[in-house]
Design an enzyme around this catalytic site. Structure first.
Site, short mmCIF file in Angstrom:
data_model
loop_
_atom_site.label_atom_id
_atom_site.label_comp_id
_atom_site.label_asym_id
_atom_site.label_seq_id
_atom_site.Cartn_x
_atom_site.Cartn_y
_atom_site.Cartn_z
N SER A 224 0.87 -1.19 0.00
CA SER A 224 0.00 0.00 0.00
C SER A 224 0.90 1.23 0.00
O SER A 224 2.08 1.15 0.38
CB SER A 224 -0.84 -0.01 1.28
N TYR B 257 -2.31 -1.11 10.40
CA TYR B 257 -2.24 -1.22 8.93
C TYR B 257 -0.90 -0.68 8.42
O TYR B 257 -0.21 -1.32 7.64
CB TYR B 257 -3.41 -0.45 8.32
P1 NAD Z 1 -11.37 -6.53 -0.04
O1 NAD Z 1 -11.93 -6.33 1.33
O2 NAD Z 1 -12.20 -6.22 -1.23
O3 NAD Z 1 -10.83 -8.03 -0.19
C1 NAD Z 1 -10.12 -8.65 0.85
C2 NAD Z 1 -10.06 -10.14 0.57
O4 NAD Z 1 -9.41 -10.76 1.68
C3 NAD Z 1 -11.43 -10.81 0.44
O5 NAD Z 1 -11.37 -11.82 -0.55
C4 NAD Z 1 -11.63 -11.44 1.82
O6 NAD Z 1 -12.50 -12.57 1.81
C5 NAD Z 1 -10.22 -11.85 2.12
N1 NAD Z 1 -10.01 -12.09 3.54
C6 NAD Z 1 -10.28 -11.26 4.58
N2 NAD Z 1 -9.97 -11.88 5.75
C7 NAD Z 1 -9.47 -13.08 5.42
C8 NAD Z 1 -8.97 -14.18 6.17
N3 NAD Z 1 -8.94 -14.15 7.52
N4 NAD Z 1 -8.54 -15.28 5.51
C9 NAD Z 1 -8.59 -15.33 4.14
N5 NAD Z 1 -9.06 -14.34 3.39
C10 NAD Z 1 -9.50 -13.23 4.02
O7 NAD Z 1 -10.01 -5.68 -0.04
P2 NAD Z 1 -9.16 -5.00 -1.21
O8 NAD Z 1 -9.42 -3.55 -1.18
O9 NAD Z 1 -9.32 -5.76 -2.48
O10 NAD Z 1 -7.69 -5.19 -0.63
C11 NAD Z 1 -6.81 -6.21 -1.06
C12 NAD Z 1 -5.39 -5.85 -0.64
O11 NAD Z 1 -5.04 -4.59 -1.23
C13 NAD Z 1 -5.23 -5.66 0.87
O12 NAD Z 1 -4.00 -6.19 1.29
C14 NAD Z 1 -5.23 -4.15 1.05
O13 NAD Z 1 -4.53 -3.74 2.19
C15 NAD Z 1 -4.53 -3.73 -0.23
N6 NAD Z 1 -4.79 -2.34 -0.59
C16 NAD Z 1 -6.05 -1.92 -0.83
C17 NAD Z 1 -6.25 -0.59 -1.14
C18 NAD Z 1 -7.62 -0.05 -1.42
O14 NAD Z 1 -7.74 1.18 -1.50
N7 NAD Z 1 -8.64 -0.87 -1.59
C19 NAD Z 1 -5.17 0.29 -1.21
C20 NAD Z 1 -3.89 -0.18 -0.96
C21 NAD Z 1 -3.71 -1.50 -0.65
#
Ligand code: NAD
Length: 260
Positions: free
Chosen positions: A142, A155
């Site tokens: 991130s 985080y």
């Molecule tokens: P999201 O909430 O849409 O998806 C998260 C996924 O993780 C889902 O498939 C969920 O089922 C799974 N998950 C959650 N807890 C779990 C567990 N205990 N065991 C197995 N699976 C589990 O999130 P996203 O926005 O797609 O984020 C994905 C990654 O990208 C994360 O690491 C997040 O930190 C990173 N990220 C997101 C953003 C953003 O703005 N959305 C920005 C920077 C980084």
């Protein structure tokens, strides 16, 4: 094409992970999906992926906060596909709270999911990738792996840790054709961010519109959210032969946020 390659994408039943799994499936890789969610929804995701995929699609429901379940998933993957060629450590959650109130159990879960899970999966795939003389480890970190924001102690700490793990894996894999990079997105419109808008609005006493414009997009010079398509394109690029010398990098895709 990525036929004859197997990709494991953690947390791939939603958002960024699902987009990456879909892109890799389209390129012919065998896919191991992982993530939580409603069974009917996950069945539909598997069916949709099988329809468009040139390789096999397998789902493992391991709770990525539990090292034992991670180890079982990795053993199953090895038995089924021989090993993992492309590992995308994507699973991650967020929790927003002032430091003095930050719940201990939330800290522990976020460190387990956002950081320790990537250690366990990387450790499990490393020998295989080194033996094969090819491997791609892509950590979805991130912008918060590079800079901090208030209210996000766990985080920010976990994502800085993930960038550190990325560098170590790059150094150890370098002589063996194994690259490891971190992708550092700014705000991407996914369920994770939608939930965060609500909790940040509550914690800071703002409206949702104020959170979007004055908190989230305030940091993006482009004033737009990053899209999952932009991230999947970067993942596909990192799987291509041209990137053999891109390793140990924290690749920003953040609308200019960390240029400040
Ligand atoms: P999201 O909430 O849409 O998806 C998260 C996924 O993780 C889902 O498939 C969920 O089922 C799974 N998950 C959650 N807890 C779990 C567990 N205990 N065991 C197995 N699976 C589990 O999130 P996203 O926005 O797609 O984020 C994905 C990654 O990208 C994360 O690491 C997040 O930190 C990173 N990220 C997101 C953003 C953003 O703005 N959305 C920005 C920077 C980084």
């Amino acid at each position: 094409m990525l036929s004859n390659k197997t990709a494991l994408i953690t947390g791939s039943t939603s958002g960024i992970g699902l987009a990456i799994a879909t892109a890799l499936a389209r390129k012919g890789a065998n896919i191991i999906l992982n993530g939580l969610g409603d069974k009917a929804l996950i069945d539909k995701i598997i069916l949709d992926l099988r329809t468009l995929s040139l390789g096999q699609v397998h789902y493992n429901p391991a709770d990525m906060a539990d090292p034992k379940q991670i180890h079982d998933m990795m053993s199953e993957a090895e038995k089924k596909f021989g090993g993992i060629d492309i590992l995308v450590n994507n699973v991650g959650i967020q929790f927003v709270s002032p430091l003095e109130d930050f719940p201990d159990d939330k800290w522990d879960t976020i460190i387990a999911l956002n950081l320790s899970a990537a250690f366990h999966t990387t450790k499990a795939v490393f020998s295989f990738m080194k033996q094969r003389k090819w491997g791609r480890i892509i950590n979805i970190a991130s912008a918060h792996g590079l800079v901090a924001s208030p209210l996000k102690a766990a985080y920010v700490a976990s994502k800085h840790g993930l960038v550190g793990l990325t560098k170590v894996a790059a150094l150890e894999g370098g002589g063996f054709g194994v690259t490891c990079n971190a992708i550092c997105p700014g705000y991407v419109w996914t369920p994770l961010v939608e939930n965060q808008i609500e909790s940040t609005a509550k914690a800071r006493g703002l409206s949702k519109e104020q959170v979007i414009n004055d908190v989230l997009l305030a940091e993006h010079a482009t004033k737009t959210f990053v899209t999952v398509e932009q991230i999947e394109a970067l993942v596909l690029f990192l799987c291509s032969p041209e990137t053999a010398n891109i390793t140990g990098a924290a690749l920003s895709i953040d609308g200019g946020w960390t240029a400040h």
